[in-house]
Structures are given as structure tokens and as C-alpha cells.
Scaffold this active site. Structure first.
Site, PDB file in Angstrom:
ATOM      1  N   GLU A 108       0.826  -1.198   0.000  1.00 29.90           N
ATOM      2  CA  GLU A 108       0.000   0.000   0.000  1.00 29.90           C
ATOM      3  C   GLU A 108       0.868   1.258   0.000  1.00 29.90           C
ATOM      4  O   GLU A 108       1.977   1.252   0.527  1.00 29.90           O
ATOM      5  CB  GLU A 108      -0.930   0.023   1.223  1.00 29.90           C
ATOM      6  CG  GLU A 108      -2.023  -1.032   1.163  1.00 29.90           C
ATOM      7  CD  GLU A 108      -2.967  -0.996   2.347  1.00 29.90           C
ATOM      8  OE1 GLU A 108      -4.184  -1.164   2.147  1.00 29.90           O
ATOM      9  OE2 GLU A 108      -2.482  -0.797   3.483  1.00 29.90           O
ATOM     10  N   CYS A 124       3.542   8.495   0.934  1.00 36.35           N
ATOM     11  CA  CYS A 124       4.145   7.491   1.811  1.00 36.35           C
ATOM     12  C   CYS A 124       4.251   6.197   1.013  1.00 36.35           C
ATOM     13  O   CYS A 124       3.230   5.647   0.587  1.00 36.35           O
ATOM     14  CB  CYS A 124       3.271   7.309   3.047  1.00 36.35           C
ATOM     15  SG  CYS A 124       3.889   6.061   4.198  1.00 36.35           S
ATOM     16  N   CYS A 131       6.577  -6.796   6.537  1.00 38.49           N
ATOM     17  CA  CYS A 131       7.709  -6.279   7.309  1.00 38.49           C
ATOM     18  C   CYS A 131       8.194  -7.373   8.252  1.00 38.49           C
ATOM     19  O   CYS A 131       7.386  -8.104   8.825  1.00 38.49           O
ATOM     20  CB  CYS A 131       7.298  -5.036   8.101  1.00 38.49           C
ATOM     21  SG  CYS A 131       8.663  -4.278   9.011  1.00 38.49           S
ATOM     22  N   CYS A 135       7.084  -5.356  15.123  1.00 42.26           N
ATOM     23  CA  CYS A 135       6.657  -4.481  16.215  1.00 42.26           C
ATOM     24  C   CYS A 135       5.195  -4.785  16.534  1.00 42.26           C
ATOM     25  O   CYS A 135       4.346  -4.751  15.642  1.00 42.26           O
ATOM     26  CB  CYS A 135       6.827  -3.022  15.824  1.00 42.26           C
ATOM     27  SG  CYS A 135       8.549  -2.576  15.441  1.00 42.26           S
ATOM     28  N   CYS A 138       2.103  -2.540  15.388  1.00 40.21           N
ATOM     29  CA  CYS A 138       2.058  -2.153  13.972  1.00 40.21           C
ATOM     30  C   CYS A 138       1.384  -3.263  13.170  1.00 40.21           C
ATOM     31  O   CYS A 138       1.793  -4.427  13.222  1.00 40.21           O
ATOM     32  CB  CYS A 138       3.473  -1.916  13.454  1.00 40.21           C
ATOM     33  SG  CYS A 138       3.574  -1.612  11.679  1.00 40.21           S
ATOM     34  N   CYS A 365       0.260   5.957  10.134  1.00 42.92           N
ATOM     35  CA  CYS A 365       1.445   5.197  10.541  1.00 42.92           C
ATOM     36  C   CYS A 365       1.041   3.931  11.315  1.00 42.92           C
ATOM     37  O   CYS A 365       0.243   3.990  12.254  1.00 42.92           O
ATOM     38  CB  CYS A 365       2.327   6.051  11.440  1.00 42.92           C
ATOM     39  SG  CYS A 365       3.113   7.420  10.577  1.00 42.92           S
TER      40      CYS A 365
END
Length: 373
Positions: A108, A124, A131, A135, A138, A365
Site C-alpha cells: 500500500e 508514503c 515487514c 513491532c 504495527c 502510521c
């Protein structure tokens, strides 16, 4: 899905995307065109169409001989990203796009247009599908890592955004992408070489690249200290953003598992060295999580740690935690956020609370998660 705290620094091997013009520097493009039996200067013409005019249809490349337009475009401008869905908010000035890559992987990007005294368009971009940093607050990190993206796949997100602006799909009239932030899916410095090559394509003048100001590009990292030093030596002149989220190793080990490899002091020291090498002020990103990392004493500790490394080199961006599905955590209370900010400012640290724009479309974020339904 990764186990809690598990890092994936190297993705499983997958096939490479087709070679694209944006993967190559000027000499590489000229060589590629020559290998196709054409004069090398055709590479400059092709580059100008792609990087500055955002041409999609080879038939519009009228300075190229008609007989070779399709073959050159087919060989050096293959389709790498295909839109699956656009989701908009803020009267259409914030647009999240779900992209399907050549092999079916999903990523995205988020385009945000700002008016007012500082009109700008920020994009962005993602640098990995998924990923590997894991974390726990997230959404992307909880997906795990599918694969690294190529330089061209990263650049294609920016070119596509330019086309959206040209085509009038984003309210506000004609415009250009002025800022690119590597804060989408993925850990950019875990995909170092393609990210650096993408930055070069974005910032080099035409026909080498898109001519975006270096000052308009930000590369984010959770703190891969050796890669920060490597980025400084690359002399790209971009802004570094360090996603810190805690000033103490005990908590950061939980919130940012890569801290088990490179501790808070190591990450901050590398960030300071980046400033020393580049002169570019570093941003410290700090997601404020209610009753987890938002205590005033943590703000004071962070302020002392930053101040101990000198003045004028750093800026802190507290970010009210954006909600993600199934998360046990939420954003700090407004009064706690205010105390956190004032505590840092009392230490002389410049602070700007990050806008949560796009949170209502899961585009802020930590929210990118390639949900397809």
C-alpha cells in the site's frame, strides 16, 4: 505469522521482478537499449517520457521511431504495480492505494495533499511487501515479511501518484509530489540497495530521475545501526527518521524487537553520526501508547539522552498511536500527550506532534495491512 519478538531480516527467496528502466542508472539504460539494437540516446528519450511526462502509452512517445516504441517500452517499462483499490478521505485529498505486484504480493501507498500556507503533496511509499521487524503495535509488522521490493517497484508508486495528480484524480488542480516518505510497509534499511537506488531515481535531475528535492525525501528505520552508517556514507542528503518508541532498553526490546540487536544508545549514536555526516537534522518518531511508553519520566529520559548528544541535531515527532485490528493498545490521553510534549520541550528538544491523517481509512502510521475485502 511471526512468533512474538521474532525478526526476519532476510526474506525467503522469490523470483525477481522484470527489469525496469528505474532499476538502472543512465549508463545501464543506454547499455540495455544498445543490447536491443537501438542507439543509446534512445534511453534518454525513454527516461524523459517515464520520469518527467509519466507517459503510459508507447504510441505517445512520438520522438521514438514508431517501429520500436512498443518493443522498447515492453522491454524497459514493464507493468510492475497494478492498482487493486483506492480508498479516500479528507474530501479526496488523502488517498490510500492497494497495489498488486507482478507476483501477486500486495503493498500500500498513501498520498496526502495539503493546502494552506505550505501547500505540498506527500506520498508514503512501501519498500517491502510486509515487514520483518515484528513491532507488536504495527499492523504491517504483524503480517510478517513476504519479500523485498525492487527499486523500480518503489519508484512506480511515485510515478503512479504523479499520474493521479495529472489525471485530476486528486482534488486541488495540477500538482506534483513534493515529499516522499519511506514510512509505508517494510523496514527500508533491511532492503538497503533497492531503497538507495530508488532514492537516486527520485532525486536525480531528468532524464536520470524525477528531480524531487533531496530535502523532500525521508527514510525511516527502526534502528539498524550499521545500515544507518552506510546510508550516511552514501551521501544522499535525505532526512533520517528513527522510530524509537521507548528510551529504555527493557521496554524497547518488547515494542521494537530489533532492539535486541542494536540497543537504544547504539541507535541514537548512529543517528547522531548521520547528522554529523550529512548535516540533515534527524527525526525521532515516538508512537504514544496509553500507559505503556507515555510517562513523563520517559519523556525526560529521552530528552536527557538526546541533549547529551548535542543541540540542534534532532527533532521529536510524537505520534498518537493509530488503532489497528485486534490491538490491545490505544493512543495516550490528550493530557498525558501534552505533558509528554512539554517535558521534552523543557529539555530544549524541538517537538511536533504528528498528524494522524488517514487513520479513518487505515492509512496512517502503523496501519497499512493490505486487507483486500
Amino acid at each position: 505469522m511471526p512468533e512474538p519478538g521474532e525478526l526476519t531480516l532476510e526474506p525467503a527467496r522469490r523470483g525477481k521482478p522484470p527489469r525496469h528502466l528505474a532499476d538502472l542508472d543512465v549508463d545501464g539504460r543506454r547499455k540495455a537499449v544498445a543490447e536491443l539494437g537501438e542507439k543509446p540516446f534512445r534511453a534518454d528519450q525513454l527516461s524523459r517520457h517515464y520520469f518527467t511526462r509519466y507517459v503510459r502509452d508507447p504510441h505517445e512517445m512520438t520522438d521514438l521511431p514508431a517501429a520500436v516504441r512498443e518493443s522498447l517500452a515492453g522491454s524497459l517499462l514493464p507493468t510492475l504495480v497494478t492498482p487493486v483499490r483506492h480508498v479516500e478521505t479528507d474530501n479526496g485529498t488523502t488517498r490510500k492505494t492497494l497495489w498488486r505486484l507482478y507476483d501477486g504480493a500486495l503493498v500500500e501507498s498513501v498520498l496526502m495533499r495539503y493546502e494552506g500556507t505550505r501547500p505540498r503533496v506527500t506520498l508514503c511509499v512501501s519498500s517491502q511487501a510486509g515487514c520483518g521487524m515484528n513491532c507488536p503495535f504495527c499492523a504491517t509488522g504483524q503480517q510478517g515479511l513476504t519479500r523485498n521490493m525492487s527499486a523500480a517497484e518503489i519508484v512506480e508508486q511515485v510515478v503512479a501518484a504523479e499520474r493521479m495528480l495529472d489525471d485530476g484524480e486528486v482534488p486541488g488542480g495540477p500538482g506534483r509530489v513534493s515529499n516522499v516518505v519511506f514510512m509505508g510497509m517494510g523496514e527500508p534499511l533491511a532492503n538497503y540497495r533497492p531503497v538507495v537506488e530508488a532514492v537516486r531515481r527520485l532525486t536525480e535531475a531528468a532524464p536520470s530521475g524525477m528531480g524531487i528535492s533531496r530535502r523532500g525525501v525521508t527514510v525511516s528505520t527502526v534502528g539498524l545501526a550499521p545500515a544507518i552508517d552506510k546510508l550516511a556514507a552514501a551521501d544522499l542528503g535525505v532526512t533520517l527518521a528513527l522510530s524509537l518508541h521507548a528510551p529504555d532498553d527493557e521496554l524497547r526490546d518488547e515494542l521494537v524487537p530489533v532492539n535486541t540487536r542494536w540497543k537504544v544508545d547504539e541507535a541514537l549514536d548512529a543517528a547522531r553520526r548521520y547528522f554529523d555526516s550529512t548535516g540533515r537534522r534527524v527525526s525521532i518518531e515516538y508512537a504514544l501508547i496509553r500507559d505503556i511508553n507515555d510517562q513523563a519520566w520517559r519523556a525526560d529520559r529521552l530528552g536527557r539522552m538526546l541533549d547529551a548528544r548535542g543541540r540542534g541535531w534532532v527533532h521529536v515527532n510524537p505520534i498518537p498511536l493509530n488503532p489497528t485490528p485486534g490491538s490491545k493498545w490505544t493512543a495516550s490521553r490528550p493530557e498525558v500527550e501534552a505533558e509528554f510534549v512539554s517535558t521534552l520541550q523543557a529539555r530544549g528538544i524541538p517537538v511536533t506532534v504528528r498528524d494522524t491523517r488517514g487513520s479513518d481509512i487505515d492509512g496512517a502510521c502503523g496501519q497499512l495491512a493490505t486487507v483486500t475485502d
